[in-house]
Design a protein around this motif. Structure first.
Motif, PDB file in Angstrom:
ATOM      1  N   ALA A  54      70.315  16.147  -5.568  1.00 15.87           N
ATOM      2  CA  ALA A  54      71.038  17.427  -5.672  1.00 15.87           C
ATOM      3  C   ALA A  54      72.462  17.279  -5.153  1.00 15.87           C
ATOM      4  CB  ALA A  54      70.297  18.517  -4.908  1.00 15.87           C
ATOM      5  N   GLU A  55      72.635  16.573  -4.051  1.00 15.79           N
ATOM      6  CA  GLU A  55      73.979  16.351  -3.492  1.00 15.79           C
ATOM      7  C   GLU A  55      74.833  15.507  -4.434  1.00 15.79           C
ATOM      8  OE1 GLU A  55      75.520  17.261  -0.608  1.00 15.79           O
ATOM      9  OE2 GLU A  55      73.880  18.213   0.465  1.00 15.79           O
ATOM     10  N   ILE A  56      74.223  14.503  -5.058  1.00 15.43           N
ATOM     11  CA  ILE A  56      74.944  13.660  -6.009  1.00 15.43           C
ATOM     12  C   ILE A  56      75.424  14.509  -7.187  1.00 15.43           C
ATOM     13  CG2 ILE A  56      74.638  11.858  -7.755  1.00 15.43           C
ATOM     14  CD1 ILE A  56      72.815  10.413  -5.689  1.00 15.43           C
ATOM     15  N   LEU A  57      74.535  15.337  -7.721  1.00  7.58           N
ATOM     16  CA  LEU A  57      74.912  16.192  -8.853  1.00  7.58           C
ATOM     17  C   LEU A  57      76.045  17.142  -8.471  1.00  7.58           C
ATOM     18  CD1 LEU A  57      71.409  16.988 -10.365  1.00  7.58           C
ATOM     19  CD2 LEU A  57      73.153  15.453 -11.291  1.00  7.58           C
ATOM     20  N   THR A  58      75.981  17.692  -7.274  1.00  8.65           N
ATOM     21  CA  THR A  58      77.049  18.576  -6.801  1.00  8.65           C
ATOM     22  C   THR A  58      78.357  17.814  -6.675  1.00  8.65           C
ATOM     23  OG1 THR A  58      75.486  19.994  -5.641  1.00  8.65           O
ATOM     24  CG2 THR A  58      77.774  20.062  -4.881  1.00  8.65           C
ATOM     25  N   HIS A  59      78.291  16.607  -6.134  1.00  8.37           N
ATOM     26  CA  HIS A  59      79.486  15.765  -5.973  1.00  8.37           C
ATOM     27  C   HIS A  59      80.117  15.449  -7.337  1.00  8.37           C
ATOM     28  CE1 HIS A  59      82.027  12.626  -4.222  1.00  8.37           C
ATOM     29  NE2 HIS A  59      81.622  11.837  -5.194  1.00  8.37           N
ATOM     30  N   ILE A  60      79.299  15.052  -8.298  1.00 10.60           N
ATOM     31  CA  ILE A  60      79.799  14.741  -9.641  1.00 10.60           C
ATOM     32  C   ILE A  60      80.404  15.986 -10.272  1.00 10.60           C
ATOM     33  CG2 ILE A  60      79.114  14.088 -11.990  1.00 10.60           C
ATOM     34  CD1 ILE A  60      77.010  12.214 -10.643  1.00 10.60           C
ATOM     35  N   ASP A  61      79.706  17.109 -10.154  1.00  7.00           N
ATOM     36  CA  ASP A  61      80.188  18.356 -10.741  1.00  7.00           C
ATOM     37  C   ASP A  61      81.549  18.740 -10.153  1.00  7.00           C
ATOM     38  OD1 ASP A  61      79.691  20.727 -12.500  1.00  7.00           O
ATOM     39  OD2 ASP A  61      79.846  21.751 -10.572  1.00  7.00           O
ATOM     40  N   LYS A  62      81.697  18.611  -8.846  1.00  6.39           N
ATOM     41  CA  LYS A  62      82.984  18.944  -8.212  1.00  6.39           C
ATOM     42  C   LYS A  62      84.103  18.058  -8.743  1.00  6.39           C
ATOM     43  CE  LYS A  62      81.299  20.889  -3.877  1.00  6.39           C
ATOM     44  NZ  LYS A  62      81.153  20.701  -2.424  1.00  6.39           N
ATOM     45  N   TRP A  63      83.814  16.778  -8.947  1.00  3.64           N
ATOM     46  CA  TRP A  63      84.821  15.875  -9.490  1.00  3.64           C
ATOM     47  C   TRP A  63      85.248  16.347 -10.877  1.00  3.64           C
ATOM     48  CZ3 TRP A  63      86.093  12.945 -13.606  1.00  3.64           C
ATOM     49  CH2 TRP A  63      87.134  12.024 -13.433  1.00  3.64           C
ATOM     50  N   PHE A  64      84.279  16.661 -11.718  1.00  2.00           N
ATOM     51  CA  PHE A  64      84.593  17.087 -13.082  1.00  2.00           C
ATOM     52  C   PHE A  64      85.319  18.428 -13.103  1.00  2.00           C
ATOM     53  CE2 PHE A  64      82.154  13.539 -14.408  1.00  2.00           C
ATOM     54  CZ  PHE A  64      82.579  13.258 -15.702  1.00  2.00           C
ATOM     55  N   VAL A  65      84.945  19.336 -12.225  1.00  4.25           N
ATOM     56  CA  VAL A  65      85.652  20.615 -12.150  1.00  4.25           C
ATOM     57  C   VAL A  65      87.123  20.364 -11.824  1.00  4.25           C
ATOM     58  CG1 VAL A  65      85.916  22.730 -10.777  1.00  4.25           C
ATOM     59  CG2 VAL A  65      83.650  22.053 -11.604  1.00  4.25           C
ATOM     60  N   LEU A  66      87.379  19.561 -10.827  1.00  2.77           N
ATOM     61  CA  LEU A  66      88.748  19.298 -10.382  1.00  2.77           C
ATOM     62  C   LEU A  66      89.561  18.507 -11.409  1.00  2.77           C
ATOM     63  CD1 LEU A  66      90.842  19.463  -8.064  1.00  2.77           C
ATOM     64  CD2 LEU A  66      89.871  17.328  -7.208  1.00  2.77           C
ATOM     65  N   HIS A  67      88.968  17.478 -11.976  1.00  6.43           N
ATOM     66  CA  HIS A  67      89.718  16.554 -12.824  1.00  6.43           C
ATOM     67  C   HIS A  67      89.690  16.876 -14.316  1.00  6.43           C
ATOM     68  CE1 HIS A  67      90.693  13.669  -9.647  1.00  6.43           C
ATOM     69  NE2 HIS A  67      89.551  14.054  -9.122  1.00  6.43           N
ATOM     70  N   LEU A  68      88.673  17.627 -14.783  1.00  6.96           N
ATOM     71  CA  LEU A  68      88.583  17.917 -16.212  1.00  6.96           C
ATOM     72  C   LEU A  68      88.526  19.405 -16.517  1.00  6.96           C
ATOM     73  CD1 LEU A  68      87.963  14.869 -16.658  1.00  6.96           C
ATOM     74  CD2 LEU A  68      86.250  15.609 -18.280  1.00  6.96           C
ATOM     75  N   PHE A  69      87.539  20.096 -15.938  1.00  2.00           N
ATOM     76  CA  PHE A  69      87.285  21.467 -16.372  1.00  2.00           C
ATOM     77  C   PHE A  69      88.439  22.407 -16.045  1.00  2.00           C
ATOM     78  CE2 PHE A  69      82.530  20.451 -15.429  1.00  2.00           C
ATOM     79  CZ  PHE A  69      82.504  19.541 -16.456  1.00  2.00           C
TER      80      PHE A  69
END
Length: 193
Positions: free
Chosen positions: A56-71
């Protein structure tokens, strides 16, 4: 030798690579400790909920990266620049197709049921953000939705085929083809106005 880690953010990248390599089912706590050099005590200190909490923490970490850098760039920045930025970030993040999409991998196995909402939201947000940028670039909403779905599907498929074919150039060609398709559609739309 046991590795000393002082903060939880230091642990996340280490365990993420184990999950990328072994998948959710293959990443037992003993394999995580062996591959990261972290003790089980350290892992349970940072993740008292065990492997499910780590994932769950890994998924949150990945999601935060994508929010910041792509979304967010796709949602807020000038659309053509944001789309160009997306290609660069995707290529860098997935190491030109040599790094799997862990969220995509989780979507393909039993893990999907454990983290269905997070996985689903990641892909929806990506498609919606890209679609919004395409609409701002002049593409009709229905066409933008179709193109964003095909693009995200193409990126995911490109990752799979790049690894399956052991062809380090496949992912780059996939991104180039997808990029060209979007550029052509934007140019055609803007040229018709």
């Amino acid at each position: 030798m046991t590795r000393t880690v002082f903060e939880k953010p230091d642990v996340i990248p280490l365990v993420t690579e184990v999950f990328r390599e072994l998948g959710y089912e293959g990443a037992s706590m003993s394999k995580i400790t062996a591959r990261t050099g972290l003790s089980k005590g350290s892992l349970y200190h940072f993740f008292p909920g065990g492997k499910d909490e780590i994932a769950a923490e890994i998924l949150t970490h990945i999601d935060k990266w994508f929010v910041l850098h792509l979304f967010e760039p796709l949602e807020k920045n000038e659309p053509q620049a944001a789309i160009t930025h997306m290609w660069q970030e995707v290529d860098a993040y997935f190491q030109s197709g040599q790094r799997i999409c862990l969220i995509g991998a989780f979507a393909l196995d039993e893990t999907r049921d454990r983290f269905a909402a997070t996985i689903r939201q990641y892909f929806i947000r990506w498609m919606e953000a890209l679609s919004a940028a395409l609409v701002r670039a002049g593409i009709a909403p229905e066409e933008a939705n179709r193109m964003s779905e095909e693009t995200v599907a193409g990126i995911q498929g490109g990752l799979v085929l790049s690894r399956a074919l052991s062809d380090e150039t496949f992912f780059g060609r996939t991104l180039e083809n997808l990029s060209q398709r979007i550029s052509t559609a934007i140019s055609a739309t803007n040229g018709s106005h």
